[in-house]
Every structure is written in C-alpha cells, then in structure tokens.
Design a protein around this motif. Structure first.
Motif, short mmCIF file in Angstrom:
data_model
loop_
_atom_site.label_atom_id
_atom_site.label_comp_id
_atom_site.label_asym_id
_atom_site.label_seq_id
_atom_site.Cartn_x
_atom_site.Cartn_y
_atom_site.Cartn_z
N VAL A 83 0.85 -1.20 0.00
CA VAL A 83 0.00 0.00 0.00
C VAL A 83 0.88 1.24 0.00
O VAL A 83 0.64 2.20 -0.73
CB VAL A 83 -0.96 0.00 1.21
N VAL A 84 1.94 1.20 0.80
CA VAL A 84 2.85 2.34 0.91
C VAL A 84 3.70 2.46 -0.37
O VAL A 84 3.84 3.55 -0.93
CB VAL A 84 3.74 2.20 2.16
N SER A 85 4.26 1.35 -0.83
CA SER A 85 5.13 1.41 -2.01
C SER A 85 4.35 1.81 -3.26
O SER A 85 4.84 2.59 -4.08
CB SER A 85 5.84 0.07 -2.23
N VAL A 86 3.14 1.30 -3.41
CA VAL A 86 2.33 1.65 -4.58
C VAL A 86 1.90 3.11 -4.53
O VAL A 86 1.90 3.81 -5.54
CB VAL A 86 1.12 0.70 -4.73
N MET A 87 1.59 3.60 -3.34
CA MET A 87 1.24 5.01 -3.21
C MET A 87 2.41 5.89 -3.64
O MET A 87 2.25 6.84 -4.40
CB MET A 87 0.83 5.34 -1.77
N GLY A 105 -1.77 7.75 6.91
CA GLY A 105 -2.12 6.33 6.85
C GLY A 105 -0.92 5.45 6.56
O GLY A 105 -0.74 4.40 7.19
N ALA A 106 -0.08 5.87 5.61
CA ALA A 106 1.13 5.11 5.29
C ALA A 106 2.06 5.04 6.48
O ALA A 106 2.64 3.99 6.78
CB ALA A 106 1.83 5.73 4.09
N THR A 107 2.19 6.16 7.20
CA THR A 107 3.03 6.19 8.39
C THR A 107 2.47 5.25 9.46
O THR A 107 3.24 4.53 10.13
CB THR A 107 3.11 7.63 8.94
N ALA A 108 1.16 5.22 9.60
CA ALA A 108 0.53 4.32 10.57
C ALA A 108 0.77 2.85 10.20
O ALA A 108 1.01 2.02 11.08
CB ALA A 108 -0.97 4.61 10.68
N ILE A 109 0.70 2.54 8.92
CA ILE A 109 0.96 1.16 8.47
C ILE A 109 2.38 0.75 8.84
O ILE A 109 2.62 -0.32 9.42
CB ILE A 109 0.72 1.02 6.95
N VAL A 110 3.34 1.59 8.50
CA VAL A 110 4.74 1.28 8.79
C VAL A 110 4.96 1.19 10.30
O VAL A 110 5.62 0.26 10.79
CB VAL A 110 5.68 2.31 8.14
#
Length: 132
Positions: A83-87, A105-110
């Motif tokens: 999700v992060v890499s594709v974004m 959101g990406a920061t929360a995922i990581v």
C-alpha cells in the motif's frame, strides 16, 4: 532466519508492487474500458498485463513460502506494505496526488508493522527463557 525474512518480505513487496503498478499501466493503455473482445485484445496486446501476472504469481509463491516460517501476525501486517510502495510509485510514475491523510495512513501502516515486529521479537525471547 532474519535473512530469510528480510529477503522474503522484500520479494513479496517487490512482486506485489510490480503486480499493482503493471495493472495500472495495463488499464491505462487499454482505455476505454468496455466489455468486448476488442478491449481484451487491447489489454493483452501490452506487456504490462504479463508483468502483472508475473507479479501476482511471484507474490503468491513468496507468500506461501513465508507462511511456512513467519509468525502470522507480523507476516500479515508486513504483507500490506505494498500500500505504501504503490502510493509512492503512483505519485512518482503517474503523477497522482498524495494527500496528507494518505501520508498519515502510510506512516501508521509502517509504525504498526514495526510495533508488531518488536512485539514478536520480545515474545520470542520470553518464550525461550527457562524459569529458574
């Protein structure tokens, strides 16, 4: 075993990202979308669809190998890093807008993946301590 996880999750991330980016390219090149054999012919006339298929198969095989050894909680969480890499790649390659909410959101995922990795590491050590 750490090397196995590092290589495995890096491969999974690469295959998942390849799959999704290639699908985006294939879809963009095959416009307009219509339910016809002409549209299917357009989709399969571009190499991007074959990259997507390779990415999907590679991700599936990598995921199955990882599930034999990795703890399911951190493994499942780490499998969503695409999700992060594709974004990030969509912003760079397709000039798509990335909002503040998406960055949060990406920061929360990581952060969640890092927390799970540390928690799993702590449990692993605790489980190997022999009581006195």
């Amino acid at each position: 075993m750490k090397r196995f996880y590092l290589i495995g999750f890096t491969l999974l991330l690469a295959f998942d990202t390849l799959n999704l980016i290639c699908f985006k390219f294939a879809g963009t090149h095959a416009l307009p979308v219509e339910m016809s054999t002409a549209w299917l012919a357009r989709v399969f006339s571009y190499p991007w669809i074959y990259g997507a298929i390779v990415g999907y198969i590679g991700a599936f095989l990598t995921w199955m190998s990882l599930l034999k050894h990795a703890p399911i909680g951190p493994a499942f969480a780490a499998s969503h890093l695409e999700v992060v890499s594709v974004m990030a790649l969509s912003w760079w390659v397709f000039a798509e807008q990335v909002t503040t909410t998406q960055v949060i959101g990406a920061t929360a995922i990581v952060a969640g993946i890092v927390c799970l990795a540390f928690a799993e590491g702590g449990e692993g050590v605790a489980n190997h301590v022999v009581p006195a």
